[in-house]
Write an enzyme that holds these catalytic residues in place. Structure first.
Site, PDB file in Angstrom:
ATOM      1  N   LYS A  52       0.837  -1.208   0.000  1.00  0.00           N
ATOM      2  CA  LYS A  52       0.000   0.000   0.000  1.00  0.00           C
ATOM      3  C   LYS A  52       0.869   1.254   0.000  1.00  0.00           C
ATOM      4  CE  LYS A  52      -3.955  -2.089   2.375  1.00  0.00           C
ATOM      5  NZ  LYS A  52      -4.605  -2.347   3.666  1.00  0.00           N
ATOM      6  N   GLN A  96      -5.388  -1.760   9.611  1.00  0.00           N
ATOM      7  CA  GLN A  96      -5.111  -3.072   9.014  1.00  0.00           C
ATOM      8  C   GLN A  96      -5.682  -4.176   9.909  1.00  0.00           C
ATOM      9  OE1 GLN A  96      -3.729  -3.603   5.987  1.00  0.00           O
ATOM     10  NE2 GLN A  96      -4.071  -5.778   6.253  1.00  0.00           N
ATOM     11  N   ASP A 119     -11.595   2.716   3.797  1.00  0.00           N
ATOM     12  CA  ASP A 119     -11.827   1.269   3.687  1.00  0.00           C
ATOM     13  C   ASP A 119     -13.322   0.953   3.589  1.00  0.00           C
ATOM     14  OD1 ASP A 119      -9.857  -0.597   3.323  1.00  0.00           O
ATOM     15  OD2 ASP A 119      -9.289  -0.746   5.425  1.00  0.00           O
TER      16      ASP A 119
END
Length: 281
Positions: A52, A96, A119
């Site tokens: 990322k 995460q 997200d």
């Protein structure tokens, strides 16, 4: 049978994002910023966060990773997120997953400012998705929709079957296909006869993390098969949830693993971060 090349498509999207990021810098003096919270030392999570960060750098997006030990307290993570909510240079916040078992994941995700929830996991954005309103959509399902669009596959009127009902992939995937006027069937661990559902599907989307779950006899001729699963075999090779070699000849379209949905997930994360920055502008 046509292979849906997610790697190639993701590269094209990332190049376009880099152009738009540069334009935003020139016209508004704004650099999109992404902050990642990484807890513990899970190798897969670390590898993914590195990918990322590299993708952000290539696109001209500022990124920062807050690395924390697995023993970190709930309170400390919450403080970090609140600090990032207040930071005007951060457009996107990503936690995460998975988090250690002593951390209340729902509480952490709901603490993120919905305007920075790139997200798409916050209940606010999930609710907007379910009701067909604009918001942030989870990156993997969004990537699948982008693939379908690029390959001129219109879900309208098609029978779609989603195998896997997670909040991250299965449920938002079902909502997106439903919003696109597909007839959607969702299967999960308690589904009685999985093959009965998958065999009817014009579009079959699988994401449970079980190698070889979908076999040739479970797929109808001409189906569009999207394999979101990723599994590492004992020999170190990566495979999806679909028995690719046996299933592929029956399909009209199929995604490979690796090189299918995976690269699209990161491309959509960049797209969501750029979207957040544009809304700030």
């Amino acid at each position: 049978m046509q292979i849906i090349d997610g790697k190639k498509l993701a590269k094209e999207i990332r190049e376009q994002i880099a152009k738009e990021v540069e334009e935003l810098k020139q016209t508004k003096n704004i650099t999109p910023g992404l902050a990642v919270v990484l807890v513990g030392d899970d190798p897969a999570s670390h590898a993914y966060v590195k990918m990322k960060a590299k993708a952000c750098k290539e696109a001209g997006i500022y990124s920062i990773t807050h690395e924390m030990p697995s023993s970190i307290s709930q309170d400390e993570i919450e403080k970090t997120i609140l600090m990032m909510n207040q930071n005007p240079n951060i457009d996107g916040i990503l936690v995460q997953l998975p988090l250690p078992s002593h951390i209340d994941t729902t509480k952490i995700l709901e603490l993120i400012d919905p305007k920075k929830d790139v997200d798409g996991f916050h209940a606010y954005n999930f609710g907007r998705l379910m009701t067909g309103l604009d918001g942030f959509v989870p990156c993997t399902p969004l990537g699948v929709m982008e693939m379908l669009k690029t390959y001129n596959i219109d879900p309208k009127g098609k029978d779609a079957c989603i195998v896997g009902a997670s909040n991250i992939v299965g449920k938002p995937m079902a909502a997106l296909l439903l919003n696109a006027f597909a007839t959607v069937d969702i299967c999960h661990i308690y589904t009685k006869d999985l093959a009965e559902h998958t065999k009817r599907a014009d579009i079959l989307v699988v994401g449970v993390g079980k190698a070889g779950l979908i076999t040739e006899d479970m797929v109808k001729d001409g189906a569009i098969v999207i394999d979101i699963g990723i599994n590492r075999l004992e020999d170190g090779s990566l495979v999806g949830d679909v028995d690719y070699e046996a299933v592929a000849p029956k399909c009209s379209y199929i995604t490979p693993v690796p090189g299918g949905v995976g690269p699209m997930t990161i491309a959509m994360l960049l797209k969501n971060t750029l979207k957040a920055a544009k809304e700030r502008a």
